[in-house]
Design an enzyme around this catalytic site. Structure first.
Site, PDB file in Angstrom:
ATOM      1  CE  LYS A  22      -2.570   0.927   3.738  1.00  4.83           C
ATOM      2  NZ  LYS A  22      -2.679   2.307   4.269  1.00  4.83           N
ATOM      3  NE  ARG A  27       5.859   6.852   0.923  1.00  2.69           N
ATOM      4  CZ  ARG A  27       4.896   6.661   1.812  1.00  2.69           C
ATOM      5  NH1 ARG A  27       3.845   5.909   1.510  1.00  2.69           N
ATOM      6  NH2 ARG A  27       4.969   7.226   3.006  1.00  2.69           N
ATOM      7  CB  SER A 166       5.493  11.436  10.813  1.00  2.34           C
ATOM      8  OG  SER A 166       4.503  11.406   9.795  1.00  2.34           O
ATOM      9  CG  ASP A 321       1.509   0.276   9.620  1.00  2.00           C
ATOM     10  OD1 ASP A 321       0.893   1.204  10.189  1.00  2.00           O
ATOM     11  OD2 ASP A 321       1.974   0.372   8.475  1.00  2.00           O
ATOM     12  NE  ARG A 352      -4.629   1.173  13.321  1.00  2.00           N
ATOM     13  CZ  ARG A 352      -3.892   1.313  12.242  1.00  2.00           C
ATOM     14  NH1 ARG A 352      -2.565   1.414  12.337  1.00  2.00           N
ATOM     15  NH2 ARG A 352      -4.456   1.341  11.042  1.00  2.00           N
ATOM     16  NE  ARG A 393      -1.801  -0.999   9.103  1.00  4.41           N
ATOM     17  CZ  ARG A 393      -1.425  -1.540   7.955  1.00  4.41           C
ATOM     18  NH1 ARG A 393      -1.491  -2.858   7.799  1.00  4.41           N
ATOM     19  NH2 ARG A 393      -0.994  -0.793   6.958  1.00  4.41           N
TER      20      ARG A 393
END
Length: 433
Positions: A22, A27, A166, A321, A352, A393
């Protein structure tokens, strides 16, 4: 809302190929839109997030066509985008919004970026401040979407020290830097995933990257000429993590995943499992489109950990992730798992940390919640009705939890898995024994 039933599994076995990564797909499409000529991208992610990127680029005047899993992008050049004339809907995709903001900062028209209710709560102030320093005019009430961007055709090159690790912030500024009057440099506290730097280099941009005592310095020249070049996208290692986790936890499991991206900024999850004693083999290493690719074979082995596994500090940025599935794995470890310094998880597609804590407790796990993480004790999971919270996720992590549990597990809102892994549940059924 789709509810998915998961029943206990004995093992998972098979050889499969996974959808395109992904992060790389996003990109590749955006940089191809700025490169001169037409680019073919093979194995482009079919997830909803990457579709949001393609739709947004079309709204901005880019010609795109899809043929199966291949995408053909005809460039408009670095400054040739055209006004959409309406708000650009980024759906659930924070990557689309943050990276596209970098491109739009260098276009001489006004754009408005919007998203779904989840994206509309996510922090965008981290990109607004440096883009304003580069000369763009940006309005974002309360630091969240919608974002109104009034760009300019030549931005100011800056040296920006990022307060957070980030990859999306770094990528936003690198894409803006392609339309700046010199060399734009981002200093990040720790090295984050470097797909943007690799993709820019693949298309011919003048980029540099160097790790040092002050952090990771990444630069791009605004004088860079980027030219269309075909891209092959490897399988998504973040999607592979769920299947690898199942193999690591279910006795008798043996699964082989072909053509998976093994970028060093993305393989910390494999390192953690290997340290626990899981049988993880990485073979047939090669490189495609500037990205390392390999075959990963995962087999069950009794975990070595008898004390609590602690994950914190600098390791967290490389695991962000995979933390939901690591929390599930923690229930199977002799000492459990403690995860700290992960407050960033509070502002993902869902909170999350809260979602993992809520669902694990429903399944009978012993869980302590912290502001920046959680502690999970060794637990015998029980089937329960859990909530995805609209987060792909979370849905996939608790599908794996359901395989490990006693009794049936029902995941409410399971359709959100399509955001990153279309066909996840069908693929899972194909390997479960």
């Amino acid at each position: 809302m789709l509810s998915m039933k998961i029943t206990p599994a004995i093992s998972i076995n098979g050889t499969i190929e996974l959808p395109g990564d992904k992060s790389i797909s996003h990109r590749a499409a955006m940089i191809a839109a700025m490169a001169s000529g037409e680019t073919r991208i093979d194995n482009f992610s079919g997830g909803a997030d990457c579709s949001s990127t393609l739709t947004s680029l079309v709204d901005l005047g880019v010609s795109i066509r899809r043929e199966g899993t291949s995408v053909f992008v005809s460039s408009v050049g670095k400054t040739g985008f055209s006004s959409a004339g309406r708000p650009i809907d980024c759906g659930n995709s924070g990557t689309t919004m943050r990276l596209l903001a970098g491109i739009l900062a260098g276009q001489e028209f006004e754009s408005v970026l919007i998203g779904d209710p989840s994206l509309s709560k996510r922090p965008m102030g981290r990109i607004v401040k440096p883009l304003i320093e580069m000369g763009a005019s940006i309005i974002s009430e309360n630091g969240t979407p919608p974002i109104t961007i009034r760009g300019r055709d030549l931005l100011r090159a800056v040296e920006y020290r990022s307060p957070v690790a980030s990859a999306q912030l770094k990528s936003c500024l690198l894409l803006a830097g392609l339309n700046a009057d010199g060399v734009t440099t981002i200093i990040e506290p720790v090295k984050t995933r470097d797909h943007t730097e690799r993709m820019l280099s693949w298309f011919g941009a003048d980029t540099t990257s160097e790790e040092g005592v002050e952090g990771n310095r990444v630069s791009v020249s605004g004088d860079s000429t980027i030219t269309a070049r075909d891209v092959a996208v490897p399988g998504d290692i973040s999607a592979a993590a769920f299947l690898i986790a199942a193999a690591a936890c279910l006795p008798g499991s043996d699964i082989t995943l072909r053509s998976i991206g093994v970028n060093p900024t993305r393989t910390a999850f494999l390192d953690v499992l290997s340290d626990l004693g899981s049988s993880i083999d990485v073979n047939d290493l090669s490189e495609i489109s500037n990205e390392p690719v390999a075959t990963i074979r995962a087999r069950f082995a009794e975990p070595k950990a008898k004390r609590v596994l602690i994950l914190n500090g600098r390791r967290i940025s490389g695991l962000i992730d995979e933390i939901p599935i690591l929390a599930v794995i923690g229930t199977q470890l002799g000492g459990g798992i403690e995860i700290r310094d992960a407050a960033e998880l509070r502002v993902k597609e869902s909170d999350r940390i809260a979602a993992v804590v809520e669902n694990l407790r429903k399944m009978g796990a012993s869980v302590t919640e912290f502001t920046d993480g959680l502690r999970v004790g060794t637990s015998r999971l029980k089937g329960a009705r859990v909530n995805s919270h609209g987060d792909h996720r979370i849905a996939m992590a608790f599908a794996i939890a359901g395989l490990l549990a006693d009794g049936e597990t029902v995941i409410n809102g399971a359709e959100c898995a399509d955001i990153s892994f279309p066909g996840f549940f069908e693929m899972l059924r194909s390997v479960v024994r």
